[in-house]
Design an enzyme around this catalytic site. Sequence first.
Site, short mmCIF file in Angstrom:
data_model
loop_
_atom_site.label_atom_id
_atom_site.label_comp_id
_atom_site.label_asym_id
_atom_site.label_seq_id
_atom_site.Cartn_x
_atom_site.Cartn_y
_atom_site.Cartn_z
NE ARG A 188 -1.57 -4.79 -1.72
CZ ARG A 188 -1.31 -4.36 -0.49
NH1 ARG A 188 -0.23 -4.81 0.15
NH2 ARG A 188 -2.09 -3.49 0.10
CG ASP A 233 -2.40 -0.09 8.49
OD1 ASP A 233 -3.23 0.84 8.38
OD2 ASP A 233 -2.51 -1.16 7.86
N GLY A 243 0.82 -1.20 0.00
CA GLY A 243 0.00 0.00 0.00
C GLY A 243 0.86 1.26 0.00
CG ASP A 262 3.72 -7.11 7.37
OD1 ASP A 262 3.23 -6.72 6.29
OD2 ASP A 262 3.03 -7.54 8.30
CG HIS A 320 -22.74 15.59 19.88
ND1 HIS A 320 -23.11 16.62 20.71
CD2 HIS A 320 -21.39 15.67 19.75
CE1 HIS A 320 -22.03 17.31 21.07
NE2 HIS A 320 -20.97 16.75 20.49
NE ARG A 367 -5.06 -7.32 6.81
CZ ARG A 367 -4.23 -6.64 6.03
NH1 ARG A 367 -4.69 -5.68 5.27
NH2 ARG A 367 -2.95 -6.91 6.00
CG ASP A 378 1.22 -2.65 10.28
OD1 ASP A 378 2.10 -1.98 9.69
OD2 ASP A 378 0.46 -3.44 9.69
CB THR A 403 2.60 0.69 6.29
OG1 THR A 403 1.25 0.39 6.67
CG2 THR A 403 3.50 0.43 7.48
#
Length: 319
Positions: free
Chosen positions: A72, A127, A11, A103, A215, A171, A129, A125
């Site tokens: 990919r 993320d 990504g 990774d 709210h 994810r 991660d 990335t």
Amino acid sequence: MKRIGVLTSGGDAPGMNAAIRAVVRKAIFHDMEVYGVNYGFQGLINGDIKKMELGSVGDIIQRGGTMLYSARCEEFKTEEGQQKGIESLKKFGIEGLVVIGGDGSFMGAKKLTEKGYPCIGVPGTIDNDIPGTDFTIGFDTALNTISEAIDKIRDTATSHERTYIIEVMGRDAGDLALWAGLADGAESVLIPEAEDTIEDVVDRLRRGHERGKRHSIIIVAEGVGSGVDFAREVEKRADLETRVTVLGHTQRGGSPSASDRVLGSRLGASAVDLLLSGSAGRMVGIEKNEIVNHDILEVLEQKHTIDLDMYRLSKELSI
């Protein structure tokens, strides 16, 4: 080492272009030739490789995405695919490779290193991660994108007295959700690394409603589940009107923040330094604002962890 390559894989993430620029210019500064590989490991297999000059990376530091494109590549997971990649490296006389990605990209870098082609991984990335680094390239920009969206959504949530469920990327990692939740005062944050049931969220909403709060903002990492499904459960259990916003790929786009530009530049340059020193199979990262490097295999064997103190704080501040 006189000739190296650079590719981006997986990504895309804002700041990748800053890293590419740093690799190219740092290498040329040291009288090395640099070759850019288009479309990641798929481009390596196909031989989609071009020589890069100083001007090749002019005016890209402020651009999101990756000028080398990304894709990919299932074929590169096979021995045959890896051998095709090696043949391309031999054809262009490339002696070392900088791999910018996550990774999955690092697994490809590890395979090439094992087959005699030194690779250095640069974590890119949104993320955040990847173990062995406090931050990955793209995380800060994505976080700011989410924060800006939540600020706008809160305005309309206040106007219509509704509960908004915001689904963000992540994810397997909840960093984006957690940091955004703390930055924007979300009432609840759901992440893969912590158990927070629908009952806990509903109880928090009810307590707020009882004291006059009309709210709320709930942030859900995609790894926990669908924001739409979660909203249905909240409506059913709490009898509250909800709206769902799935931020999706907007989180990946946009001009990189100053922080990501600096991080990409520092990590890209450090990757070249490692290749020049004869290192291979390493990943560069940043810890406590110091540039570090780790064995890629050790990084891949570790599990990403979340800052649970931050998670607890987000719950304490959202009472």
